[in-house]
Scaffold this motif. Structure first.
Motif, PDB file in Angstrom:
ATOM      1  N   PRO A  10      83.142  81.177 -45.937  1.00 65.85           N
ATOM      2  CA  PRO A  10      83.193  81.072 -44.325  1.00 65.85           C
ATOM      3  C   PRO A  10      82.531  82.081 -43.983  1.00 65.85           C
ATOM      4  CG  PRO A  10      85.291  80.888 -45.387  1.00 65.85           C
ATOM      5  CD  PRO A  10      84.325  81.069 -46.505  1.00 65.85           C
ATOM      6  N   GLY A  11      81.800  82.474 -43.023  1.00 64.22           N
ATOM      7  CA  GLY A  11      80.831  83.237 -42.553  1.00 64.22           C
ATOM      8  C   GLY A  11      78.934  83.377 -43.233  1.00 64.22           C
ATOM      9  N   GLU A  12      79.334  83.106 -44.852  1.00 64.38           N
ATOM     10  CA  GLU A  12      78.320  82.791 -45.144  1.00 64.38           C
ATOM     11  C   GLU A  12      76.917  82.597 -44.839  1.00 64.38           C
ATOM     12  OE1 GLU A  12      76.738  83.001 -50.126  1.00 64.38           O
ATOM     13  OE2 GLU A  12      79.112  82.612 -49.588  1.00 64.38           O
ATOM     14  N   ALA A  38      81.955  72.232 -40.259  1.00 65.10           N
ATOM     15  CA  ALA A  38      82.157  72.527 -41.683  1.00 65.10           C
ATOM     16  C   ALA A  38      81.133  73.771 -41.753  1.00 65.10           C
ATOM     17  CB  ALA A  38      82.023  71.735 -43.133  1.00 65.10           C
ATOM     18  N   VAL A  39      80.016  73.742 -40.712  1.00 68.94           N
ATOM     19  CA  VAL A  39      78.850  74.041 -40.959  1.00 68.94           C
ATOM     20  C   VAL A  39      78.375  74.382 -39.569  1.00 68.94           C
ATOM     21  CG1 VAL A  39      78.251  74.141 -43.058  1.00 68.94           C
ATOM     22  CG2 VAL A  39      77.353  72.971 -41.828  1.00 68.94           C
ATOM     23  N   THR A  40      77.411  75.385 -39.763  1.00 69.20           N
ATOM     24  CA  THR A  40      76.514  75.453 -37.874  1.00 69.20           C
ATOM     25  C   THR A  40      75.224  75.374 -38.886  1.00 69.20           C
ATOM     26  OG1 THR A  40      76.300  77.850 -37.615  1.00 69.20           O
ATOM     27  CG2 THR A  40      78.635  76.358 -36.291  1.00 69.20           C
ATOM     28  N   VAL A  41      74.048  74.467 -37.975  1.00 72.30           N
ATOM     29  CA  VAL A  41      72.984  74.733 -38.141  1.00 72.30           C
ATOM     30  C   VAL A  41      72.014  75.036 -37.362  1.00 72.30           C
ATOM     31  CG1 VAL A  41      70.571  73.110 -38.740  1.00 72.30           C
ATOM     32  CG2 VAL A  41      73.207  72.554 -40.005  1.00 72.30           C
ATOM     33  N   ALA A  42      71.408  76.595 -37.192  1.00 74.56           N
ATOM     34  CA  ALA A  42      70.488  77.095 -35.883  1.00 74.56           C
ATOM     35  C   ALA A  42      69.185  76.880 -36.533  1.00 74.56           C
ATOM     36  CB  ALA A  42      70.785  78.204 -35.952  1.00 74.56           C
ATOM     37  N   VAL A  43      68.145  76.777 -35.657  1.00 71.86           N
ATOM     38  CA  VAL A  43      66.522  77.147 -36.450  1.00 71.86           C
ATOM     39  C   VAL A  43      66.282  78.222 -36.445  1.00 71.86           C
ATOM     40  CG1 VAL A  43      64.195  76.834 -35.024  1.00 71.86           C
ATOM     41  CG2 VAL A  43      66.062  74.938 -34.851  1.00 71.86           C
ATOM     42  N   ALA A  44      65.871  79.269 -37.012  1.00 71.61           N
ATOM     43  CA  ALA A  44      65.370  80.770 -37.502  1.00 71.61           C
ATOM     44  C   ALA A  44      63.725  80.792 -37.759  1.00 71.61           C
ATOM     45  CB  ALA A  44      65.738  80.384 -39.285  1.00 71.61           C
ATOM     46  N   ASP A  45      63.811  81.894 -37.712  1.00 73.80           N
ATOM     47  CA  ASP A  45      62.003  82.470 -37.890  1.00 73.80           C
ATOM     48  C   ASP A  45      61.919  81.778 -38.774  1.00 73.80           C
ATOM     49  OD1 ASP A  45      59.408  83.295 -37.128  1.00 73.80           O
ATOM     50  OD2 ASP A  45      60.669  85.311 -38.617  1.00 73.80           O
ATOM     51  N   ALA A  46      60.246  80.963 -37.997  1.00 73.25           N
ATOM     52  CA  ALA A  46      59.562  80.505 -38.370  1.00 73.25           C
ATOM     53  C   ALA A  46      58.353  80.808 -39.845  1.00 73.25           C
ATOM     54  CB  ALA A  46      58.747  79.633 -37.928  1.00 73.25           C
ATOM     55  N   ALA A  73      85.995  72.295 -45.992  1.00 75.10           N
ATOM     56  CA  ALA A  73      85.106  71.726 -45.326  1.00 75.10           C
ATOM     57  C   ALA A  73      83.780  71.388 -46.432  1.00 75.10           C
ATOM     58  CB  ALA A  73      85.291  71.818 -44.531  1.00 75.10           C
ATOM     59  N   ARG A  74      83.849  70.130 -46.169  1.00 74.26           N
ATOM     60  CA  ARG A  74      82.552  69.736 -46.954  1.00 74.26           C
ATOM     61  C   ARG A  74      81.641  68.613 -45.867  1.00 74.26           C
ATOM     62  NH1 ARG A  74      82.674  68.284 -53.196  1.00 74.26           N
ATOM     63  NH2 ARG A  74      84.637  69.006 -53.644  1.00 74.26           N
ATOM     64  N   ALA A  75      80.313  68.914 -45.816  1.00 74.20           N
ATOM     65  CA  ALA A  75      79.556  68.413 -44.584  1.00 74.20           C
ATOM     66  C   ALA A  75      78.168  68.293 -45.498  1.00 74.20           C
ATOM     67  CB  ALA A  75      79.067  69.127 -44.058  1.00 74.20           C
ATOM     68  N   ARG A  76      77.262  66.659 -45.231  1.00 73.93           N
ATOM     69  CA  ARG A  76      76.017  66.771 -45.722  1.00 73.93           C
ATOM     70  C   ARG A  76      75.426  66.349 -43.951  1.00 73.93           C
ATOM     71  NH1 ARG A  76      76.337  60.823 -48.637  1.00 73.93           N
ATOM     72  NH2 ARG A  76      75.130  61.852 -50.253  1.00 73.93           N
ATOM     73  N   ILE A  77      74.330  67.077 -44.487  1.00 75.14           N
ATOM     74  CA  ILE A  77      72.883  67.256 -43.496  1.00 75.14           C
ATOM     75  C   ILE A  77      71.637  66.358 -44.030  1.00 75.14           C
ATOM     76  CG2 ILE A  77      71.967  69.070 -42.363  1.00 75.14           C
ATOM     77  CD1 ILE A  77      73.975  71.014 -43.000  1.00 75.14           C
ATOM     78  N   ARG A  78      71.101  65.447 -42.959  1.00 75.11           N
ATOM     79  CA  ARG A  78      70.183  64.535 -43.309  1.00 75.11           C
ATOM     80  C   ARG A  78      69.055  65.004 -42.542  1.00 75.11           C
ATOM     81  NH1 ARG A  78      67.973  60.310 -40.858  1.00 75.11           N
ATOM     82  NH2 ARG A  78      66.594  59.610 -42.577  1.00 75.11           N
ATOM     83  N   VAL A 101      81.940  74.428 -48.496  1.00 70.27           N
ATOM     84  CA  VAL A 101      82.699  75.878 -47.892  1.00 70.27           C
ATOM     85  C   VAL A 101      83.802  76.112 -48.193  1.00 70.27           C
ATOM     86  CG1 VAL A 101      83.364  77.268 -45.996  1.00 70.27           C
ATOM     87  CG2 VAL A 101      81.422  75.463 -45.283  1.00 70.27           C
ATOM     88  N   HIS A 102      83.445  77.266 -49.608  1.00 65.49           N
ATOM     89  CA  HIS A 102      84.334  77.434 -50.203  1.00 65.49           C
ATOM     90  C   HIS A 102      86.046  78.412 -49.974  1.00 65.49           C
ATOM     91  CE1 HIS A 102      81.763  76.870 -53.668  1.00 65.49           C
ATOM     92  NE2 HIS A 102      80.896  78.011 -53.027  1.00 65.49           N
ATOM     93  N   GLY A 103      86.800  77.955 -50.094  1.00 62.10           N
ATOM     94  CA  GLY A 103      88.307  79.038 -49.720  1.00 62.10           C
ATOM     95  C   GLY A 103      89.187  77.849 -49.349  1.00 62.10           C
TER      96      GLY A 103
END
Length: 105
Positions: A10-12, A38-46, A73-78, A101-103
């Motif tokens: 969590p938070g990693e 389970a997760v967030t996805v954000a665009v980072a510096d290219a 939680a478990r997620a699949r990101i395509r 996500v561990h824990g």
């Protein structure tokens, strides 16, 4: 399609770098399934050159930051590299990222 498996706390965070083909009209899209919170996805510096913009014909790497949210939680990101004006075309490239996500819940 390439499949990768990662584990986050969590938070990693985890940064995923994907090759660009913007000069040819391709963009990366993503869709989260499974435990969507389970997760967030954000665009980072290219990366290098992002602040100046791509030179004509230059492939620009895209970076995405994933952050673990809900323990257990478990997620699949395509991720799919597509050309938006042609949605009927098959993606140029795809990646499936399976995230745990561990824990404890």
């Amino acid at each position: 399609m390439e499949v990768r498996r990662i584990g986050l706390g969590p938070g990693e965070t985890y940064t995923l770098r994907l090759p660009g083909r913007g000069a040819r009209g391709y963009v990366w899209t993503w869709q989260v399934t499974g435990d969507e919170d389970a997760v967030t996805v954000a665009v980072a510096d290219a990366g290098p050159g992002a602040e100046r913009g791509p030179l004509p014909g230059e492939a620009v790497e895209r970076a995405y930051t994933l952050r673990g949210r809900r323990p257990g939680a478990r997620a699949r990101i395509r991720f799919a590299q597509i050309r938006p004006p042609y949605p009927q075309e098959a993606p140029y490239d795809e990646l499936l990222l399976e995230v745990e996500v561990h824990g404890k819940r």
